[in-house]
Design a protein around this motif. Structure first.
Motif, mmCIF file in Angstrom:
data_model
loop_
_atom_site.group_PDB
_atom_site.id
_atom_site.type_symbol
_atom_site.label_atom_id
_atom_site.label_comp_id
_atom_site.label_asym_id
_atom_site.label_seq_id
_atom_site.Cartn_x
_atom_site.Cartn_y
_atom_site.Cartn_z
ATOM 1 N N LEU A 14 0.821 -1.204 0.000
ATOM 2 C CA LEU A 14 0.000 0.000 0.000
ATOM 3 C C LEU A 14 0.855 1.254 0.000
ATOM 4 O O LEU A 14 0.515 2.263 -0.637
ATOM 5 N N ARG A 15 1.993 1.233 0.706
ATOM 6 C CA ARG A 15 2.866 2.404 0.712
ATOM 7 C C ARG A 15 3.424 2.672 -0.688
ATOM 8 O O ARG A 15 3.569 3.828 -1.095
ATOM 9 N N LEU A 16 3.733 1.607 -1.416
ATOM 10 C CA LEU A 16 4.226 1.785 -2.786
ATOM 11 C C LEU A 16 3.147 2.362 -3.694
ATOM 12 O O LEU A 16 3.441 3.123 -4.624
ATOM 13 N N LEU A 17 1.878 2.001 -3.435
ATOM 14 C CA LEU A 17 0.779 2.418 -4.293
ATOM 15 C C LEU A 17 0.141 3.731 -3.859
ATOM 16 O O LEU A 17 -0.688 4.288 -4.587
ATOM 17 N N SER A 18 0.487 4.231 -2.700
ATOM 18 C CA SER A 18 -0.178 5.411 -2.167
ATOM 19 C C SER A 18 0.136 6.648 -2.994
ATOM 20 O O SER A 18 1.199 6.746 -3.627
ATOM 21 N N PRO A 19 -0.776 7.613 -3.024
ATOM 22 C CA PRO A 19 -0.554 8.835 -3.812
ATOM 23 C C PRO A 19 0.699 9.595 -3.407
ATOM 24 O O PRO A 19 1.266 10.331 -4.214
ATOM 25 N N GLY A 20 1.159 9.437 -2.172
ATOM 26 C CA GLY A 20 2.356 10.139 -1.734
ATOM 27 C C GLY A 20 3.651 9.457 -2.111
ATOM 28 O O GLY A 20 4.740 9.977 -1.835
ATOM 29 N N SER A 21 3.560 8.286 -2.748
ATOM 30 C CA SER A 21 4.750 7.544 -3.135
ATOM 31 C C SER A 21 5.178 7.895 -4.553
ATOM 32 O O SER A 21 4.341 8.161 -5.419
ATOM 33 N N ALA A 22 6.498 7.854 -4.783
ATOM 34 C CA ALA A 22 7.005 8.132 -6.133
ATOM 35 C C ALA A 22 6.565 7.069 -7.118
ATOM 36 O O ALA A 22 6.508 7.327 -8.331
ATOM 37 N N SER A 23 6.239 5.890 -6.613
ATOM 38 C CA SER A 23 5.827 4.804 -7.501
ATOM 39 C C SER A 23 4.324 4.674 -7.613
ATOM 40 O O SER A 23 3.813 3.872 -8.387
ATOM 41 N N GLY A 24 3.577 5.436 -6.833
ATOM 42 C CA GLY A 24 2.130 5.328 -6.848
ATOM 43 C C GLY A 24 1.527 5.843 -8.138
ATOM 44 O O GLY A 24 2.017 6.811 -8.725
ATOM 45 N N PRO A 25 0.444 5.216 -8.604
ATOM 46 C CA PRO A 25 -0.194 5.659 -9.848
ATOM 47 C C PRO A 25 -0.937 6.981 -9.651
ATOM 48 O O PRO A 25 -1.373 7.305 -8.546
ATOM 49 N N ALA A 26 -1.057 7.718 -10.725
ATOM 50 C CA ALA A 26 -1.804 8.975 -10.669
ATOM 51 C C ALA A 26 -3.288 8.680 -10.851
ATOM 52 O O ALA A 26 -3.747 8.406 -11.956
ATOM 53 N N THR A 27 -4.059 8.682 -9.762
ATOM 54 C CA THR A 27 -5.491 8.401 -9.826
ATOM 55 C C THR A 27 -6.262 9.598 -9.298
ATOM 56 O O THR A 27 -5.859 10.243 -8.323
ATOM 57 N N ALA A 28 -7.400 9.872 -9.921
ATOM 58 C CA ALA A 28 -8.189 11.034 -9.529
ATOM 59 C C ALA A 28 -8.982 10.786 -8.252
ATOM 60 O O ALA A 28 -9.271 11.725 -7.506
ATOM 61 N N ASP A 29 -9.354 9.540 -8.003
ATOM 62 C CA ASP A 29 -10.226 9.253 -6.861
ATOM 63 C C ASP A 29 -9.512 8.572 -5.700
ATOM 64 O O ASP A 29 -10.151 8.178 -4.719
ATOM 65 N N GLY A 30 -8.204 8.400 -5.792
ATOM 66 C CA GLY A 30 -7.474 7.777 -4.699
ATOM 67 C C GLY A 30 -7.698 6.287 -4.578
ATOM 68 O O GLY A 30 -7.420 5.697 -3.532
ATOM 69 N N ARG A 31 -8.161 5.649 -5.649
ATOM 70 C CA ARG A 31 -8.398 4.210 -5.633
ATOM 71 C C ARG A 31 -7.407 3.501 -6.552
ATOM 72 O O ARG A 31 -7.059 4.015 -7.628
ATOM 73 N N VAL A 32 -6.966 2.329 -6.157
ATOM 74 C CA VAL A 32 -6.118 1.484 -6.997
ATOM 75 C C VAL A 32 -6.604 0.049 -6.860
ATOM 76 O O VAL A 32 -7.287 -0.304 -5.886
ATOM 77 N N ALA A 33 -6.254 -0.774 -7.814
ATOM 78 C CA ALA A 33 -6.619 -2.195 -7.770
ATOM 79 C C ALA A 33 -5.478 -3.004 -8.341
ATOM 80 O O ALA A 33 -4.672 -2.507 -9.152
ATOM 81 N N GLY A 34 -5.383 -4.250 -7.938
ATOM 82 C CA GLY A 34 -4.327 -5.116 -8.444
ATOM 83 C C GLY A 34 -4.567 -6.556 -8.064
ATOM 84 O O GLY A 34 -5.598 -6.901 -7.466
ATOM 85 N N ARG A 35 -3.602 -7.370 -8.403
ATOM 86 C CA ARG A 35 -3.706 -8.804 -8.111
ATOM 87 C C ARG A 35 -2.321 -9.337 -7.812
ATOM 88 O O ARG A 35 -1.336 -8.944 -8.463
ATOM 89 N N ILE A 36 -2.245 -10.221 -6.838
ATOM 90 C CA ILE A 36 -0.988 -10.876 -6.495
ATOM 91 C C ILE A 36 -1.232 -12.372 -6.487
ATOM 92 O O ILE A 36 -2.145 -12.867 -5.816
ATOM 93 N N ASP A 37 -0.433 -13.099 -7.254
ATOM 94 C CA ASP A 37 -0.478 -14.553 -7.287
ATOM 95 C C ASP A 37 0.742 -15.096 -6.565
ATOM 96 O O ASP A 37 1.673 -14.356 -6.225
#
Length: 465
Positions: A14-37
């Protein structure tokens, strides 16, 4: 062992994906989704670009590797193979994570957090995977089939090989439930291809492969390439057609009780003797079952003897792309901006699969295909159907793939065809999977199938920059 339902397990991701992270995606609504296998992952991360002239370095992604590995360890501990998630980052520093569990009625999605096909009837498989080979009463071995020449040639090439005994050959036949053709028996009488027979001779496998023309399996590794050995997700399998042209050498099937696999080409494609050939084939011909193909096989040689002597087979069709001849209407029709111009142009009595794709004109009507006796699959890109309720008139459908809006129309009108075996939900891009999961569960509930579970985790990451 971390728990998959512990917020701390997810905090590094979550820290990697958060808006405050350099690696986080640019999202307008602060939501992200993904999958880990267990052995891979799909996360919307912005990864650093390598320096010009330099490849990406492991240390550049070490934080990602470590974060994902923690979740993968938790997956292994829970016994699950995969987990999808949707996360929302709130301005006060909290993160809310929705974990989407698996269901035995839902196939994995392809490269996203969204669910794959929903299997509404337990153990159901698409029509092409139920297709058995057609009998070919007049099929005969090729005149070139010569077990004695084959055996003599291989003994010259492999003078030190250890051959199988008649008892070992009989044991393999009993295990497979089918008699091995004479050419295959002759091959294994020369070499049984067991690794222990080669001891420290590391060059033996290469010599055997060169002598035989493939990476030969040991007798106890022979298997029948039936449909169970060639699984395929519904979304792909349902759009195939197991139709064999009348001039094909190989039947266009997912599998056959007459395909005896005895080797590999070194790239994952299986080599088999074919005892259920196509109309223009030979009994005992050699075929290659491609690992990237869903149906059919490629003709390699008219006989095992031909393969050993490197005589190439020449036939007009091999059964892989056999969706009918050029002068016949295809059982699979694609209506889109580059293929057929209308549903009416796709309609004919032998039509099995209709795929309506990207369309620039007015939404299309399904009226031209109503009543077609063999139509079993319909896929439609979101927004392409003039009236989704026309689907209720397609009484023979076993697979239906639509956008969320079209599904909503059918559900609200209680018009979802109840003869379906599986369905799919098409989405644009990578929207929040939560509404898609809710829609999927609504469809699954109509068939009383296991639902996709949801678990909500909440924790604090700190203020968002």
């Amino acid at each position: 062992m971390p728990s998959i339902h512990d917020f701390a397990t997810w905090e590094p991701v979550l820290r990697l994906l958060s808006p405050g992270s350099a690696s986080g995606p640019a999202t307008a609504d602060g939501r992200v989704a993904g999958r880990i296998d267990r052995h891979g992952w799909s996360l919307p991360l912005r990864r650093p670009r390598p320096r010009p002239g330099q490849a990406a370095q492991v240390e550049d992604m070490q934080a990602e590797f470590d974060a994902v590995r923690r979740v993968q360890r938790a997956l292994a501990g829970s016994g699950a193979d995969t987990v999808s998630f949707s996360a929302e980052f709130l301005p006060d520093g909290r993160a809310v994570v929705h974990l989407l569990g698996s269901s035995p009625a839902v196939e994995p999605g392809v490269g996203s957090a969204h669910p794959g096909s929903l299997v509404l009837v337990e153990d159901a498989v698409p029509a092409p995977w139920r297709r058995l080979p057609d009998p070919v009463p007049g099929a005969l071995p090729a005149p070139t089939a010569d077990p004695e020449l084959l055996e003599r040639t291989l003994r010259e090439r492999l003078p030190d090989a250890i051959g199988a005994t008649e008892a070992e050959i009989a044991q393999a036949e009993a295990r497979l439930g089918v008699a091995l053709p004479e050419e295959l028996k002759a091959l294994y009488r020369v070499t049984r291809a067991k690794w222990e027979d080669w001891a420290d001779d590391h060059g033996a496998p290469a010599r055997h492969a060169e002598a035989v023309g493939c990476e030969l399996f040991a007798l106890d590794e022979l298997y029948i390439s039936d449909v169970a050995s060639r699984p395929c997700p519904w979304r792909f399998a349902a759009t195939e057609a197991a139709v064999t042209p009348p001039d094909a050498a190989v039947q266009r099937l997912a599998g056959s009780p007459g395909w005896i696999v005895f080797g590999d080409n070194g790239g994952g494609d299986r080599i088999a003797v074919d005892l259920t050939p196509g109309p223009r084939g030979r009994l005992g011909q050699v075929v290659m079952i491609g690992h990237e193909d869903n149906l059919g096989a490629e003709l390699l040689a008219h006989s095992v003897t031909d393969m050993i002597l490197e005589r190439e087979a020449e036939e007009p069709h091999d059964g892989r792309a056999g969706e009918g001849r050029a002068d016949e209407p295809s059982p699979v029709a694609h209506v889109n901006i580059r293929s057929l111009p209308s549903v009416a142009a796709a309609a004919h009595p032998a039509l099995e699969v209709l795929c309506v794709g990207v369309w620039e004109g007015e939404p299309v009507s399904l009226a031209p295909v109503v009543g077609l006796p063999r139509l079993r699959t319909l896929t439609a890109y979101p927004g392409t159907l003039a009236d989704p309720l026309e689907i209720a008139r397609l009484t023979g459908l076993e697979y239906l793939e639509l956008g969320p809006g079209e599904w909503r129309v059918l559900l609200d009108a209680d018009a979802v065809p109840r003869g379906l075996s599986a369905v799919g939900i098409v989405v644009h891009g990578n929207p929040d999977p939560l509404p898609i999961v809710e829609l999927a569960n609504e469809i699954l509930a109509l068939w009383d199938r296991p639902l996709i579970s949801r678990t909500v985790l909440e924790g604090r990451l700190g203020p968002v920059a």
